[in-house]
Motif scaffolding. Structure first.
Motif, PDB file in Angstrom:
ATOM      1  N   TYR A 136      27.188 101.645   7.837  1.00 48.14           N
ATOM      2  CA  TYR A 136      26.083 102.200   8.605  1.00 48.14           C
ATOM      3  C   TYR A 136      24.790 101.935   7.850  1.00 48.14           C
ATOM      4  O   TYR A 136      24.735 102.085   6.619  1.00 48.14           O
ATOM      5  N   ALA A 137      23.750 101.567   8.596  1.00 46.71           N
ATOM      6  CA  ALA A 137      22.426 101.372   7.996  1.00 46.71           C
ATOM      7  C   ALA A 137      21.456 102.350   8.642  1.00 46.71           C
ATOM      8  O   ALA A 137      21.327 102.400   9.867  1.00 46.71           O
ATOM      9  N   LEU A 138      20.791 103.133   7.824  1.00 50.41           N
ATOM     10  CA  LEU A 138      19.789 104.080   8.303  1.00 50.41           C
ATOM     11  C   LEU A 138      18.406 103.466   8.098  1.00 50.41           C
ATOM     12  O   LEU A 138      18.045 103.072   6.990  1.00 50.41           O
ATOM     13  N   VAL A 139      17.639 103.383   9.180  1.00 48.98           N
ATOM     14  CA  VAL A 139      16.265 102.878   9.116  1.00 48.98           C
ATOM     15  C   VAL A 139      15.328 104.026   9.447  1.00 48.98           C
ATOM     16  O   VAL A 139      15.512 104.718  10.469  1.00 48.98           O
ATOM     17  N   PHE A 140      14.349 104.241   8.586  1.00 50.74           N
ATOM     18  CA  PHE A 140      13.357 105.279   8.888  1.00 50.74           C
ATOM     19  C   PHE A 140      11.956 104.696   8.815  1.00 50.74           C
ATOM     20  O   PHE A 140      11.571 104.094   7.822  1.00 50.74           O
ATOM     21  N   SER A 174      24.957 100.003  13.115  1.00 48.82           N
ATOM     22  CA  SER A 174      26.349  99.922  12.670  1.00 48.82           C
ATOM     23  C   SER A 174      26.919  98.540  12.939  1.00 48.82           C
ATOM     24  O   SER A 174      26.556  97.889  13.918  1.00 48.82           O
ATOM     25  N   ASN A 175      27.813  98.082  12.052  1.00 49.07           N
ATOM     26  CA  ASN A 175      28.564  96.849  12.317  1.00 49.07           C
ATOM     27  C   ASN A 175      30.053  97.157  12.486  1.00 49.07           C
ATOM     28  O   ASN A 175      30.893  96.253  12.443  1.00 49.07           O
ATOM     29  N   ARG A 176      30.368  98.444  12.689  1.00 50.78           N
ATOM     30  CA  ARG A 176      31.757  98.839  12.903  1.00 50.78           C
ATOM     31  C   ARG A 176      32.165  98.543  14.347  1.00 50.78           C
ATOM     32  O   ARG A 176      31.470  98.918  15.296  1.00 50.78           O
ATOM     33  N   PHE A 177      33.295  97.901  14.512  1.00 53.82           N
ATOM     34  CA  PHE A 177      33.760  97.534  15.852  1.00 53.82           C
ATOM     35  C   PHE A 177      33.963  98.773  16.725  1.00 53.82           C
ATOM     36  O   PHE A 177      33.664  98.769  17.919  1.00 53.82           O
ATOM     37  N   SER A 178      34.446  99.838  16.121  1.00 49.45           N
ATOM     38  CA  SER A 178      34.723 101.055  16.887  1.00 49.45           C
ATOM     39  C   SER A 178      33.456 101.652  17.498  1.00 49.45           C
ATOM     40  O   SER A 178      33.507 102.342  18.521  1.00 49.45           O
ATOM     41  N   ASP A 179      32.301 101.384  16.897  1.00 47.69           N
ATOM     42  CA  ASP A 179      31.051 101.949  17.403  1.00 47.69           C
ATOM     43  C   ASP A 179      30.518 101.206  18.619  1.00 47.69           C
ATOM     44  O   ASP A 179      29.557 101.673  19.250  1.00 47.69           O
ATOM     45  N   SER A 180      31.088 100.064  18.934  1.00 46.56           N
ATOM     46  CA  SER A 180      30.621  99.315  20.100  1.00 46.56           C
ATOM     47  C   SER A 180      30.849 100.088  21.398  1.00 46.56           C
ATOM     48  O   SER A 180      30.210  99.814  22.416  1.00 46.56           O
TER      49      SER A 180
END
Length: 385
Positions: A136-140, A174-180
């Motif tokens: 996960y990448a958080l951008v603020f 996210s680059n997690r497949f499940s999050d698609s």
């Protein structure tokens, strides 16, 4: 009694100048400024600036984590951007400390990159996700009004006081497949153009000290032409990937015709961007910028509505403004599955950056909670005056 320059205060005539700019700015009184700056006289200090930033950061990230059900310890990348306020420890470190993130979290803090830095942060996060699987990448994105407020008498530097307001946005990638299956958008394109090699563009937005040594940000008369140059460069790249083939051919044909018939002053064909995107998030640089963007891109009032309403309600929140605009589209129930969203922002340097998203699901405003939820029924309002 007239206030003189030697007092270090703003001259009476410049207070009147500021008042007139504010009246024409298209910004409502609801747009936020930090409480210490609303005092008479304003109280400006490092502690107040830090408090402003921390209140925006923590509030936005808390809400983001609550919505996504992601645990703070799962975040592996943090990218923050704030142009004029760079503290020690950095903004990204404030986040790491507050949420007790893992010792191997990757953090970056971008400064001095202007209102387009939020989209630059998205690109950086994307690149980092390509080398850190299952992350996960958080951008603020935010700006600090304390650090950016000017208390002198140079009118080119007073203008920025009238436009910028307090705000911020937290985005989780996210680059997690499940999050698609749960994600709202898919990142399709990022296009960046930089005209900093041209002195006119380089000097159009410049932080400096005035003749009395008071620091501020000067906006030159060349800012609109610099924006035009960087926008043209950006859309020439964007068009090759995002525009329908027929629109690309028409544009190329007009450029060829123009090169062969220079004496006839043939105008280049402006592609119909409404055929490429359903939603436009145009940076809230100000009414003049919005009017010019609408004219150049030939957008309808409906497509410009998110930008104009964001400027009216929240002011220019710098790099986070395009996220307030996307939130407006969602709160209005406009975003449908498959819709394409174009976010475009300008920044000092001079830069123009674009991000294109594709909606993975239809956003139901009844199940939504964002910065517009409690008052979206009041919009749009008339801002033509």
């Amino acid at each position: 009694m007239k206030v003189t320059k030697s007092t270090g205060k703003v001259l009476d005539e410049n207070l009147e100048f500021t008042r007139k700019i504010l009246e024409k700015s298209g910004i409502s009184e609801k747009a936020c400024v930090p409480e210490p700056l609303s005092r008479t006289p304003p109280k400006v200090c490092l502690a107040g600036a830090r408090e402003e930033t921390e209140s925006v950061v923590i509030g936005a990230i808390d809400e983001l984590l609550s919505k996504t059900k992601v645990k703070a310890e799962e975040i592996g990348i943090v990218v923050t951007n704030c142009s004029v306020f760079n503290i020690i420890p950095s903004l990204s470190t404030i986040i790491v400390n507050h949420y007790k993130l893992s010792h191997n979290v990757v953090t970056y803090n971008l400064g001095g990159m202007g209102c387009s830095a939020g989209l630059i942060s998205i690109e950086l996060a994307k690149q980092l996700l390509q080398v850190r699987p299952h992350s996960y990448a958080l951008v603020f994105s935010t700006e600090n009004i304390h650090a950016g407020t000017y208390f002198g008498n140079n009118r080119s530097m007073l203008v920025s006081n009238c436009l910028f307001r307090m705000g911020g946005a937290a985005i989780l990638l996210s680059n997690r497949f499940s999050d698609s299956y749960n994600a709202k958008y898919y990142l399709k394109h990022i296009f960046r153009t930089h005209k900093g090699s041209e002195d006119q563009c380089y000097n159009s937005i410049f932080q400096k000290e005035d003749e009395k040594g008071v620091r501020g940000i000067a906006l030159s008369k060349d800012i609109m032409s610099s924006a035009g140059k960087s926008l043209n460069a950006n859309i020439s790249i964007l068009g090759k990937s995002a525009l329908p083939l027929m629109e690309q051919l028409k544009h190329v044909a007009s450029l060829v015709t123009k090169s062969f018939f220079k004496k006839w002053a043939v105008k280049a064909y402006t592609p119909n961007f409404m055929l490429a995107f359903e939603h436009f998030c145009i940076h809230t640089g100000g009414k003049a910028v919005q009017n010019e963007m609408q004219k150049v891109l030939k957008l309808s009032d409906w497509h410009m509505e998110p930008s104009r309403m964001t400027l009216y309600r929240y002011g220019n929140t710098s790099s986070s403004s395009v996220w307030y605009e996307l939130a407006y589209c969602e709160a209005k129930g406009r975003v449908k599955k498959g819709d394409r969203v174009w976010q475009v922002a300008f920044g000092s340097g001079f830069k123009c950056n674009s991000v294109v998203w594709c909606a993975l699901q239809t956003i139901d405003p009844a199940k939504l909670k964002n910065s517009w939820t409690n008052e979206i029924h009041e919009f749009p309002v008339n801002v033509t005056n």
